[in-house]
Motif scaffolding. Structure first.
Motif, short mmCIF file in Angstrom:
data_model
loop_
_atom_site.label_atom_id
_atom_site.label_comp_id
_atom_site.label_asym_id
_atom_site.label_seq_id
_atom_site.Cartn_x
_atom_site.Cartn_y
_atom_site.Cartn_z
N MET A 1 -11.06 -13.49 30.93
CA MET A 1 -10.82 -13.01 32.30
C MET A 1 -12.14 -12.88 33.03
SD MET A 1 -8.79 -9.60 33.51
CE MET A 1 -8.56 -9.23 35.25
N ALA A 2 -12.21 -13.41 34.23
CA ALA A 2 -13.45 -13.40 35.00
C ALA A 2 -13.80 -11.99 35.45
CB ALA A 2 -13.31 -14.31 36.22
N THR A 3 -15.08 -11.67 35.41
CA THR A 3 -15.56 -10.38 35.89
C THR A 3 -15.72 -10.44 37.41
OG1 THR A 3 -17.88 -11.01 35.70
CG2 THR A 3 -16.83 -10.08 33.73
N ALA A 4 -15.94 -9.26 38.01
CA ALA A 4 -16.16 -9.20 39.45
C ALA A 4 -17.38 -10.04 39.84
CB ALA A 4 -16.36 -7.75 39.89
N GLU A 9 -19.71 -15.00 42.16
CA GLU A 9 -20.43 -16.26 41.97
C GLU A 9 -19.54 -17.44 42.33
OE1 GLU A 9 -23.00 -18.67 38.54
OE2 GLU A 9 -22.09 -16.72 38.09
N GLY A 10 -18.25 -17.33 41.98
CA GLY A 10 -17.32 -18.40 42.31
C GLY A 10 -17.07 -18.55 43.79
N ALA A 11 -17.35 -17.48 44.55
CA ALA A 11 -17.20 -17.55 46.01
C ALA A 11 -18.30 -18.38 46.67
CB ALA A 11 -17.19 -16.14 46.60
N ARG A 12 -19.36 -18.73 45.88
CA ARG A 12 -20.44 -19.60 46.33
C ARG A 12 -21.13 -19.03 47.58
NH1 ARG A 12 -17.43 -25.51 45.72
NH2 ARG A 12 -15.97 -24.84 44.12
N LEU A 13 -21.76 -17.89 47.42
CA LEU A 13 -22.37 -17.19 48.54
C LEU A 13 -23.43 -18.02 49.24
CD1 LEU A 13 -22.71 -13.56 47.13
CD2 LEU A 13 -20.78 -14.64 48.31
N ARG A 14 -24.05 -18.96 48.53
CA ARG A 14 -25.10 -19.77 49.16
C ARG A 14 -24.54 -20.67 50.26
NH1 ARG A 14 -25.15 -21.52 43.96
NH2 ARG A 14 -27.25 -20.70 43.66
N THR A 15 -23.21 -20.84 50.30
CA THR A 15 -22.61 -21.66 51.36
C THR A 15 -22.21 -20.83 52.58
OG1 THR A 15 -20.33 -21.43 50.54
CG2 THR A 15 -21.67 -23.19 49.59
N LEU A 16 -22.30 -19.52 52.51
CA LEU A 16 -21.83 -18.67 53.61
C LEU A 16 -22.56 -18.89 54.93
CD1 LEU A 16 -20.89 -15.26 51.95
CD2 LEU A 16 -19.50 -17.30 52.36
N LEU A 78 -14.86 -21.29 38.39
CA LEU A 78 -13.93 -20.39 37.71
C LEU A 78 -12.84 -21.14 36.96
CD1 LEU A 78 -13.64 -17.80 40.60
CD2 LEU A 78 -14.69 -17.36 38.38
N THR A 79 -12.22 -22.11 37.62
CA THR A 79 -11.10 -22.82 37.02
C THR A 79 -11.56 -23.72 35.87
OG1 THR A 79 -10.01 -22.85 39.18
CG2 THR A 79 -9.12 -24.31 37.48
N ALA A 80 -12.57 -24.54 36.13
CA ALA A 80 -13.03 -25.49 35.11
C ALA A 80 -13.59 -24.79 33.89
CB ALA A 80 -14.08 -26.42 35.71
N SER A 81 -14.21 -23.64 34.09
CA SER A 81 -14.80 -22.91 32.97
C SER A 81 -13.76 -22.18 32.14
CB SER A 81 -15.83 -21.91 33.48
OG SER A 81 -15.20 -20.88 34.24
N GLY A 82 -12.56 -21.99 32.70
CA GLY A 82 -11.51 -21.26 32.01
C GLY A 82 -11.64 -19.74 32.13
N LEU A 83 -12.60 -19.29 32.92
CA LEU A 83 -12.79 -17.84 33.09
C LEU A 83 -11.67 -17.21 33.91
CD1 LEU A 83 -16.63 -17.78 33.77
CD2 LEU A 83 -15.45 -16.82 31.79
N ALA A 84 -11.03 -18.00 34.76
CA ALA A 84 -9.91 -17.51 35.57
C ALA A 84 -8.81 -18.56 35.53
CB ALA A 84 -10.34 -17.23 37.00
N SER A 85 -7.57 -18.12 35.57
CA SER A 85 -6.46 -19.07 35.54
C SER A 85 -6.39 -19.81 36.87
CB SER A 85 -5.14 -18.32 35.31
OG SER A 85 -4.82 -17.52 36.43
#
Length: 293
Positions: A1-4, A9-16, A78-85
């Motif tokens: 299960m992915a942590t907060a 990190e999955g939200a890709r803040l560098r693209t904001l 997140l998806t490819a790593s399997g950390l989140a469904s």
């Protein structure tokens, strides 16, 4: 299960910066029209940021289930790593889109710009269609085109319109420049992923152009983005301040043109985002000083 932290990190803040810069430039153009509204600007910013995060999660989900991100050089997915469904990542994307639509609806209510409802729906469709659905346009080389349109023209001039109820030559040129910078950021990302995207059948514009031409196009986008606002110089002499951003372009442009190590291209995304924000600040200062001096 992915942590907060992993979700962040999955939200890709560098693209904001792709969401922040157009609102700053659009608001500066509204100020130039003597129609700046801080609350509407904040709502536009919230809408843009939520859309951007939604696009990132949507891309994470769609590329993840297609296997495009199974082997990659860049940051966590997140998806490819399997950390989140896949389902949870998809729901996160839809949640961001829903929140963005809500913030946008409040903005439309305050400004009375009801035609923008259709624009908002178009933004959601475009955001999902980048890598989602049966025929994602990001897989046929149209990603930069849609980024230019929605994160450049729509976001920038839409911000101006919700405040001034009109647009201007300054808002248009600012929008084109912001669209080019957003496209450059995406190009940098896609140049990094050319080998894996080609193998996965993801025919991005970078894949279609080829490595060398794609790298050159990145530099050309940066240069044109900084030069276009100079067309305003007769009525806005302080717009020359945008040229102060040019030194920031040297390092990422050099890396894009010279480095053959894919991992060396990762910092270019953050650097391009910084260029976008600095451009937006310089553009705004140019607009403000024109009014004050």
């Amino acid at each position: 299960m992915a942590t907060a932290g992993q979700w962040i990190e999955g939200a890709r803040l560098r693209t904001l910066p792709m969401g922040i810069a157009p609102v700053i430039v659009g608001s500066a153009a509204a100020y130039d029209l003597e129609a700046f509204h801080p609350l509407r600007a904040l709502l536009a910013l919230l809408t843009a940021l939520l859309f951007q995060v939604g696009v990132n999660y949507s891309n994470d989900y769609s590329d993840g289930i297609r296997g495009t991100d199974d082997v990659r050089v860049g940051p966590l997915r997140l998806t490819a790593s399997g950390l989140a469904s896949p389902k949870s990542v998809k729901y996160a994307a839809f949640g961001c889109f829903g929140a963005a639509m809500l913030a946008g609806l409040v903005l439309i209510l305050l400004s009375g710009t009801w035609p923008l409802l259709l624009v908002g729906v178009g933004c959601v469709i475009a955001a999902w269609g980048y890598t989602g659905g049966k025929n994602p346009y990001g897989y046929i080389g149209l990603g930069e085109v849609f980024v230019f349109l929605f994160f450049g023209l729509v976001a920038t001039m839409g911000t101006t319109y919700t405040q001034a109820l009109t647009v201007s030559w300054a808002s248009f040129l600012g929008a084109v420049s912001i669209g080019l910078l957003a496209s450059a950021l995406l190009m940098a990302n896609n140049v990094r992923d050319i080998p894996t995207d080609r193998e996965a059948g993801k025919l991005t514009l970078a894949v279609r152009l080829g490595d060398e031409a794609a790298r050159i196009s990145y530099v050309m986008m940066l240069a044109l983005a900084l030069l276009l606002p100079l067309l305003l110089i007769n009525d806005h002499p302080w717009i020359l301040l945008v040229l102060l951003v040019s030194p920031l372009c040297i390092t990422p442009a050099w890396v894009m043109l010279r480095s053959q190590r894919r991992q060396d291209l990762i910092p270019v995304l953050k650097q391009t985002g910084i260029i976008s924000l600095c451009f937006a600040a310089a553009f705004t200062l140019g607009m403000v000083l024109t009014q004050l001096v």
